[in-house]
Scaffold this motif. Sequence first.
Motif, mmCIF file in Angstrom:
data_model
loop_
_atom_site.group_PDB
_atom_site.id
_atom_site.type_symbol
_atom_site.label_atom_id
_atom_site.label_comp_id
_atom_site.label_asym_id
_atom_site.label_seq_id
_atom_site.Cartn_x
_atom_site.Cartn_y
_atom_site.Cartn_z
ATOM 1 N N ALA A 1 0.924 -1.172 -0.111
ATOM 2 C CA ALA A 1 0.183 0.200 -0.052
ATOM 3 C C ALA A 1 0.952 1.349 0.141
ATOM 4 C CB ALA A 1 -1.046 -0.146 1.057
ATOM 5 N N THR A 2 1.909 1.302 0.752
ATOM 6 C CA THR A 2 2.771 2.309 0.828
ATOM 7 C C THR A 2 3.337 2.818 -0.481
ATOM 8 O OG1 THR A 2 3.378 2.010 3.223
ATOM 9 C CG2 THR A 2 5.039 3.219 1.754
ATOM 10 N N ARG B 1 -7.945 2.171 10.848
ATOM 11 C CA ARG B 1 -6.750 1.397 10.187
ATOM 12 C C ARG B 1 -6.426 2.415 8.780
ATOM 13 N NH1 ARG B 1 -5.685 -4.730 8.037
ATOM 14 N NH2 ARG B 1 -3.491 -4.153 7.521
ATOM 15 N N ALA B 2 -7.316 2.724 8.146
ATOM 16 C CA ALA B 2 -7.210 3.440 6.930
ATOM 17 C C ALA B 2 -6.601 5.023 7.231
ATOM 18 C CB ALA B 2 -8.353 3.605 6.069
ATOM 19 N N VAL B 3 -7.224 5.575 8.247
ATOM 20 C CA VAL B 3 -6.909 6.886 8.865
ATOM 21 C C VAL B 3 -5.499 7.014 9.197
ATOM 22 C CG1 VAL B 3 -7.502 8.794 10.356
ATOM 23 C CG2 VAL B 3 -9.675 7.518 9.126
ATOM 24 N N ALA B 4 -5.174 5.877 10.008
ATOM 25 C CA ALA B 4 -3.919 5.659 10.427
ATOM 26 C C ALA B 4 -2.824 5.743 9.661
ATOM 27 C CB ALA B 4 -3.757 4.521 11.696
ATOM 28 N N GLY C 1 0.085 8.430 8.747
ATOM 29 C CA GLY C 1 1.415 8.040 9.031
ATOM 30 C C GLY C 1 2.232 8.264 7.474
ATOM 31 N N PHE C 2 1.293 8.356 6.453
ATOM 32 C CA PHE C 2 2.133 8.639 5.214
ATOM 33 C C PHE C 2 2.089 10.180 4.842
ATOM 34 C CE2 PHE C 2 2.557 8.812 0.560
ATOM 35 C CZ PHE C 2 3.276 7.835 0.420
ATOM 36 N N GLY C 3 1.491 11.033 5.867
ATOM 37 C CA GLY C 3 1.495 12.185 5.705
ATOM 38 C C GLY C 3 0.188 12.965 5.348
ATOM 39 N N PHE C 4 -0.722 12.485 4.948
ATOM 40 C CA PHE C 4 -2.029 12.992 4.605
ATOM 41 C C PHE C 4 -2.590 13.774 5.988
ATOM 42 C CE2 PHE C 4 -1.783 9.791 1.176
ATOM 43 C CZ PHE C 4 -2.532 10.255 0.222
ATOM 44 N N ARG C 5 -3.235 14.826 5.515
ATOM 45 C CA ARG C 5 -3.691 15.529 6.832
ATOM 46 C C ARG C 5 -5.347 15.663 6.718
ATOM 47 N NH1 ARG C 5 -0.206 20.203 5.288
ATOM 48 N NH2 ARG C 5 -2.006 20.897 4.448
ATOM 49 N N PRO C 6 -6.023 15.374 7.641
ATOM 50 C CA PRO C 6 -7.487 15.497 7.596
ATOM 51 C C PRO C 6 -7.844 16.797 7.265
ATOM 52 C CG PRO C 6 -6.919 15.185 9.737
ATOM 53 C CD PRO C 6 -5.717 15.061 9.256
ATOM 54 N N THR C 7 -9.219 16.780 6.616
ATOM 55 C CA THR C 7 -9.725 18.210 6.227
ATOM 56 C C THR C 7 -11.066 18.266 6.587
ATOM 57 O OG1 THR C 7 -10.989 17.459 4.101
ATOM 58 C CG2 THR C 7 -8.353 17.961 4.038
ATOM 59 N N ASP C 8 -11.837 19.525 6.557
ATOM 60 C CA ASP C 8 -13.188 19.518 6.931
ATOM 61 C C ASP C 8 -14.010 18.877 6.098
ATOM 62 O OD1 ASP C 8 -12.269 20.933 9.279
ATOM 63 O OD2 ASP C 8 -12.276 22.668 8.431
ATOM 64 N N SER C 9 -13.689 18.562 4.915
ATOM 65 C CA SER C 9 -14.424 17.891 4.063
ATOM 66 C C SER C 9 -14.959 16.674 4.365
ATOM 67 C CB SER C 9 -13.867 18.004 2.763
ATOM 68 O OG SER C 9 -13.411 19.360 2.284
ATOM 69 N N ARG C 10 -16.313 16.525 4.332
ATOM 70 C CA ARG C 10 -17.091 15.166 4.489
ATOM 71 C C ARG C 10 -18.082 14.808 3.592
ATOM 72 N NH1 ARG C 10 -13.734 15.735 8.227
ATOM 73 N NH2 ARG C 10 -13.931 15.230 10.485
ATOM 74 N N ARG C 11 -18.038 13.628 3.368
ATOM 75 C CA ARG C 11 -19.525 13.338 2.530
ATOM 76 C C ARG C 11 -19.943 11.876 3.073
ATOM 77 N NH1 ARG C 11 -15.610 11.730 -3.045
ATOM 78 N NH2 ARG C 11 -15.158 9.776 -2.369
ATOM 79 N N PRO C 12 -21.282 11.626 2.630
ATOM 80 C CA PRO C 12 -21.799 10.203 2.908
ATOM 81 C C PRO C 12 -20.946 9.358 2.051
ATOM 82 C CG PRO C 12 -23.222 11.929 2.066
ATOM 83 C CD PRO C 12 -22.067 12.602 1.990
ATOM 84 N N ALA D 1 -12.036 13.591 3.862
ATOM 85 C CA ALA D 1 -10.911 13.887 2.672
ATOM 86 C C ALA D 1 -9.669 14.121 3.601
ATOM 87 C CB ALA D 1 -11.283 15.220 1.684
ATOM 88 N N MET D 2 -8.570 13.467 3.180
ATOM 89 C CA MET D 2 -7.464 13.484 3.616
ATOM 90 C C MET D 2 -6.587 13.995 2.442
ATOM 91 S SD MET D 2 -7.067 10.604 6.642
ATOM 92 C CE MET D 2 -5.971 11.336 7.348
ATOM 93 N N VAL D 3 -5.640 15.043 2.751
ATOM 94 C CA VAL D 3 -4.861 15.719 1.838
ATOM 95 C C VAL D 3 -3.244 15.467 1.994
ATOM 96 C CG1 VAL D 3 -4.393 17.778 0.426
ATOM 97 C CG2 VAL D 3 -6.682 17.085 1.026
ATOM 98 N N LEU D 4 -2.813 15.087 0.938
ATOM 99 C CA LEU D 4 -1.189 15.051 1.047
ATOM 100 C C LEU D 4 -0.353 16.301 0.166
ATOM 101 C CD1 LEU D 4 1.511 13.527 1.967
ATOM 102 C CD2 LEU D 4 1.099 12.278 -0.419
#
Length: 174
Positions: free
Chosen positions: A99-100, A128-131, A135-146, A160-163
Amino acid sequence: MSDITVRRLGEDEWEQYRTARLSALEESPEAFVATADEERAYDEDFWRARMRRSQRLLAEVEGQSVGVASIGQAQEANDKVAELFGLWVAPSARGTGVATRLVQAGADAAREQGRTHLAYWVGSDNGRAVAFASGFGFRPTDSRRPMRVRNGDEPEDEIAMVLPLGEDRGTPSL
């Protein structure tokens, strides 16, 4: 485990992508909106069009497919943001770095396309996916969706996580 290679597939390699995609749909049906039966019925023209629409990445170990991911245009009109989607690793290769390697290849491809950020939508309840993404460097954002995939009666959200891919460390709107 042997060396992991990740390569970008061209349109003429649609059958290899199709095989990997169907493996993902069969092994992890709860993770995808589409079903293996639906996609198995698609013809060559459909698969070739899909190959042209987004960059498809295939991870292999000793010539065997062990993972797949795609890089495409993020949903919004911001052409500086690419989106990572369809990430899947075969159960036998999970925890080995596949995955990395796929995410790194995706970030490299996005950077080469002139993108400044890579977005990755993750189930907000999928620790697990968020971690992994964090760990890869993605940061959480305020963007959400169903979530488009439902794993029960309760609706879930994706975050949405953004790198950042370069100097611009800001968070684009998604």
